[in-house]
Write an enzyme that holds these catalytic residues in place. Structure first.
Site, mmCIF file in Angstrom:
data_model
loop_
_atom_site.group_PDB
_atom_site.id
_atom_site.type_symbol
_atom_site.label_atom_id
_atom_site.label_comp_id
_atom_site.label_asym_id
_atom_site.label_seq_id
_atom_site.Cartn_x
_atom_site.Cartn_y
_atom_site.Cartn_z
ATOM 1 N N ASP A 149 0.828 -1.224 0.000
ATOM 2 C CA ASP A 149 0.000 0.000 0.000
ATOM 3 C C ASP A 149 0.855 1.263 0.000
ATOM 4 O O ASP A 149 0.409 2.321 0.464
ATOM 5 C CB ASP A 149 -0.954 0.025 1.202
ATOM 6 C CG ASP A 149 -1.815 -1.223 1.293
ATOM 7 O OD1 ASP A 149 -2.354 -1.629 0.250
ATOM 8 O OD2 ASP A 149 -1.939 -1.788 2.392
ATOM 9 N N HIS A 168 -3.684 -2.695 -6.663
ATOM 10 C CA HIS A 168 -3.042 -1.430 -7.000
ATOM 11 C C HIS A 168 -4.107 -0.464 -7.497
ATOM 12 O O HIS A 168 -4.933 -0.825 -8.334
ATOM 13 C CB HIS A 168 -1.979 -1.626 -8.083
ATOM 14 C CG HIS A 168 -0.766 -2.362 -7.602
ATOM 15 N ND1 HIS A 168 0.240 -2.763 -8.442
ATOM 16 C CD2 HIS A 168 -0.399 -2.754 -6.366
ATOM 17 C CE1 HIS A 168 1.181 -3.376 -7.733
ATOM 18 N NE2 HIS A 168 0.804 -3.382 -6.479
#
EC number: 6.3.4.4
Length: 339
Positions: free
Chosen positions: A13, A43
């Site tokens: 992340d 993503h």
């Protein structure tokens, strides 16, 4: 032209998707290949104010001239794959994507086991996407491969051959990793890790690039690292502090709230060393200093933000070449010509 690998330096992340999207559009690679684990990592990228999230296909999908590949080391979930083909149909992805015929397959039984196993889903905090059980079957030589799934036949290819042919011809190849250094099966906070190594070396192997053919390794760090699920987090801040700072995030795959911490310079240095970083990328600088929002010229960064970047470079020992100052693709500072 070189090969370029982008990996996460923390617990995933970090904003790899936004960095990859920028490189895809700005550097115009001929091939964008995805390495990493599989569909347990999402993503996200913002394009014209719209958020796109992918778990299977390369995040550089918006570069319409690029061939999009999924390397042999990546687990493939056919259900997710076909969903993303439909989700990204405006980008002509279907005609450009290839899956290595040796990719192992995530089956419904793997997802069910991942979600019902008290140790994996309860204690470790897996995403429930089936990656761990599928990789276990792969190690036991029981997993199906992409070549065994009839629906995938039109997309099958030899990714390693395509990538190396492109490098032989002088083409630029961009390789995406998933998750982050702290989740590596080998180097992360075991047992609170993913089901394989996710450092640059493994990501290169996932797509068939040998170590002598790797030219650039970009390790991505977020100004405030985050973590989803259980496991050690030495610099974690109380949730109340994260709320006060406006650092409220939720996982792309799980929807769970992310734990937030302060930047860990010691971890960043170790991560950069093991990954063989040639350059760093720092994201969400605008969260560290709100006055940095939208700045695209390094010299125009406010003092607080610039001092933070300089501290990272000094303590990690690697130059910062890319800096994200907001969520949109254009919210970036590219210093690669000056470092």
């Amino acid at each position: 032209m070189p090969s370029m690998i982008v990996v996460g330096g923390q617990w995933g992340d970090e904003g790899k998707g936004s960095i990859i999207a920028y490189l895809a559009l700005h550097d115009e690679p001929e091939i964008i290949a995805r390495g990493g684990v599989g569909t347990n990592a999402g993503h996200s990228v913002f394009i014209n104010g719209k958020k796109y999230a992918v778990r299977q296909l390369p995040t550089g999908f918006m570069q319409r001239k690029a061939r999009l590949l999924v390397g042999a080391g990546v687990l493939v979930d056919p259900e997710v794959f076909f969903h993303e083909l439909e989700h990204l149909k405006d980008f002509n992805v279907k005609e450009r994507v290839g899956i290595d015929y040796r990719c192992a397959i995530i089956e419904p039984k793997h997802k069910e086991l991942d979600r019902s196993n008290g140790y994996l889903h309860g204690k470790i905090g897996t995403t429930g996407s089936g990656c761990g059980p599928a990789n276990a079957d792969r190690v036991m030589r029981k997993a199906k491969q992409a070549k065994d799934i009839k629906e995938l036949e039109p997309y099958l290819t030899d990714v390693a051959a395509e990538v190396n042919d492109a490098l032989d011809e002088g083409a630029l190849v961009l390789v995406e990793g998933t998750q982050g250094f702290g989740l590596s099966l080998y180097y992360g906070t075991y047992p609170y890790v993913t089901s394989k190594d996710v450092t640059a070396s493994s990501v290169a192997a996932d797509v068939g690039i040998g170590p002598t053919r790797v030219d650039e390794v970009i390790v991505v760090f977020k100004s405030f690292p985050t973590r989803v699920g259980a496991g050690p987090f030495p610099t974690e801040m109380p949730m109340e502090e994260a709320d006060r700072l406006g650092l409220v995030e939720y996982g792309t795959v799980t929807g769970r709230r992310r734990r937030v911490g302060w930047f860990d310079f010691e971890m960043a240095r170790y991560s950069a060393r093991v990954n063989g970083a040639t350059m760093l990328a720092v994201t969400m600088l605008d969260k560290y200093d709100k006055e940095a929002f939208g700045v695209t010229d390094y010299d125009k960064l406010p003092r607080k933000a610039k001092e933070f970047i300089e501290e990272i470079e000094e303590k990690v020992g690697v130059p910062v070449g890319l800096i994200k100052t907001g969520p949109e693709l254009e919210h970036i500072i590219d210093r690669r010509d000056t470092i």
